[in-house]
Write an enzyme that holds these catalytic residues in place. Structure first.
Site, PDB file in Angstrom:
ATOM      1  N   LYS A   1      -5.234 112.656 -38.154  1.00  0.00           N
ATOM      2  CA  LYS A   1      -4.880 111.241 -38.411  1.00  0.00           C
ATOM      3  C   LYS A   1      -4.434 110.421 -37.193  1.00  0.00           C
ATOM      4  CE  LYS A   1      -4.375 111.219 -43.357  1.00  0.00           C
ATOM      5  NZ  LYS A   1      -4.259 112.493 -44.045  1.00  0.00           N
TER       6      LYS A   1
ATOM      7  N   ASP B   1       1.106 122.003 -41.467  1.00  0.00           N
ATOM      8  CA  ASP B   1       0.114 120.936 -41.496  1.00  0.00           C
ATOM      9  C   ASP B   1       0.837 119.629 -41.170  1.00  0.00           C
ATOM     10  OD1 ASP B   1      -1.547 118.834 -42.222  1.00  0.00           O
ATOM     11  OD2 ASP B   1      -2.336 119.815 -44.019  1.00  0.00           O
TER      12      ASP B   1
ATOM     13  N   PHE C   1      -1.411 119.010 -50.050  1.00  0.00           N
ATOM     14  CA  PHE C   1      -2.760 118.491 -49.786  1.00  0.00           C
ATOM     15  C   PHE C   1      -3.192 118.946 -48.402  1.00  0.00           C
ATOM     16  CE2 PHE C   1      -5.882 115.545 -48.112  1.00  0.00           C
ATOM     17  CZ  PHE C   1      -6.817 115.546 -49.132  1.00  0.00           C
TER      18      PHE C   1
END
Ligand SMILES: *Cc1c(COP(=O)(O)O)cnc(C)c1O
Length: 393
Positions: free
Chosen positions: A252, A223, A138
């Site tokens: 995040k 990532d 993702f």
């Protein structure tokens, strides 16, 4: 406004892209939330891994409010201190060489993809044009980061898709060698696939990727949007694997609740994007950077050892919980598989009724508590989880 009125207003005016849980959250303090009726709820989600130092940490709050009173925004046409300081901290903490600031994870990955494409066209024109990604990955919700996302469910409706991505299954070395064709100029991974179900990559698979990248001058993009900023007990999850990426993306947990994303460039890629080749109006916003500076100061020193030990504690408690069959992940990023007949969404709803917020990832429960969580708070949350599960068995 009552919670019911608020829910109605939401339905009347907000685009219906989310299946929200039917509760209103009005306040957060540390690991505790307060709902619209004044009820206390324990937060094991951190707003999807964002509130790394909990809700309204005092040092974070004073850094952010002080900066808001001084300078809220001025754009990237000028120098500002919070941004320069944050970049230095990130480079010193990770061994990377340069930083670009944006506002979200997807935006950071877009910039990483642009960098890889420029590197390929600078160094291997007409030969390399493909980024190899993992199945079940993702990387975000923009068109290009969805293209890099290896989950067919996300690939409905929105074509035509940008070309230049190929996929290989996680933890399958023969397939990796086969799919690493002469067109591939970068490999993009999450060390633990978060949205994909808290699936960690195996050390041997990561070593093979590192070997191919070093030998073939293929860029390694990691990532770390979910795994980074201390989430797994090291500042970057790739430190567990002794990995030296060419590009790392963060978002995040970086801003402690404020929107900020970052691309970290290694020596190979630090000069790839030149003046005018990338930008962002809000990127490097002084308030967001002040918040991120506070987060980095808080999670320094012995803090990381505490994340590891609290993560090990949470993991052991989860493994011992009736109804849980397997626990995956690392540090305070954990996924729990449930025995047959127990649906994760039912468990989440039962927890919410009893005062605990947990997440799902695929068919698992997912735990991303604030990194500041204490063992007593873990115990309190798990007591609720235990009751919720036993009410459904
Ligand atoms: C959340 C996430 C993203 C997307 O971040 P946004 O801030 O929602 O754009 C990308 N990659 C990973 C691994 C993520 O967990």
């Amino acid at each position: 406004m009552t919670s019911n009125e608020l829910r109605q207003k939401d339905a009347d005016y907000i685009a219906g892209t989310y299946a929200r849980n039917p509760i209103v959250i009005s306040e957060g303090q540390g690991v505790k939330l307060t709902d619209g009726e004044g009820r206390a709820i324990i937060d094991f989600s951190s707003g999807i891994g964002v509130l790394s130092v909990g809700h309204s940490h005092p040092a974070w709050l004073s850094a952010v409010t002080e900066q808001a009173g001084k300078l809220a925004h001025i754009s990237n046409l000028y120098h500002t201190q919070p941004m320069a300081e944050l970049a230095q901290k990130l480079c010193e903490r990770t061994g990377m060489s340069r930083v670009f600031f944006g506002n979200s994870g997807a935006e950071a990955n877009e910039g990483a993809i642009k960098t890889a494409r420029k590197y390929m066209s600078d160094n291997y024109p007409g030969v390399r044009d493909t980024i190899l990604c993992l199945q079940n990955s993702f990387h975000g919700r923009t068109i290009t980061t969805l293209s890099a996302t290896g989950q067919p469910d996300y690939h409905k409706h929105f074509g035509p898709w940008p070309a230049g991505f190929a996929f290989t299954p996680a933890n399958d070395i023969p397939a990796l060698t086969e799919n690493c064709t002469k067109n591939v100029g970068a490999i993009m991974i999450e060390c633990i696939q978060g949205e994909g179900g808290v699936v960690p990559l195996e050390g041997s698979f990561i070593s093979k990727i590192a070997k191919i990248c070093a030998r073939e001058d293929v860029l390694l993009i990691v990532d770390e949007i979910q795994t980074g900023v201390g989430r797994t007990g090291k500042f970057l999850c790739c430190e567990h694997y002794d990995l030296k990426p060419d590009i790392v993306t963060l978002a995040k947990g970086l801003g402690g609740g404020l929107p900020i994303g970052a691309i970290l460039f290694g020596e190979k890629t630090m000069g790839t994007l030149g003046k005018g080749e990338h930008g962002s109006t809000f990127g490097g916003n002084p308030i967001c950077c002040a918040g991120a500076n506070a987060v980095l100061d808080i999670i320094d020193g012995p803090f990381m050892a505490q994340v590891e030990s609290n993560g090990a504690y949470l993991r052991a408690q989860l493994e011992a919980l009736p109804g849980v069959t397997k626990v995956t992940g690392g540090g305070l990023m954990l996924g729990a598989s449930l025995e047959d007949g127990l649906k994760n969404t039912d468990v989440v709803a039962a927890c919410l009724k009893k005062g605990l917020v947990v997440l799902t990832a695929k068919e698992k429960l997912r735990f991303l508590p604030p990194l500041t969580v204490t063992q007593a708070e873990i115990d309190a949350g798990l007591e609720i989880l235990k009751e919720a599960i036993s009410s459904l068995r």
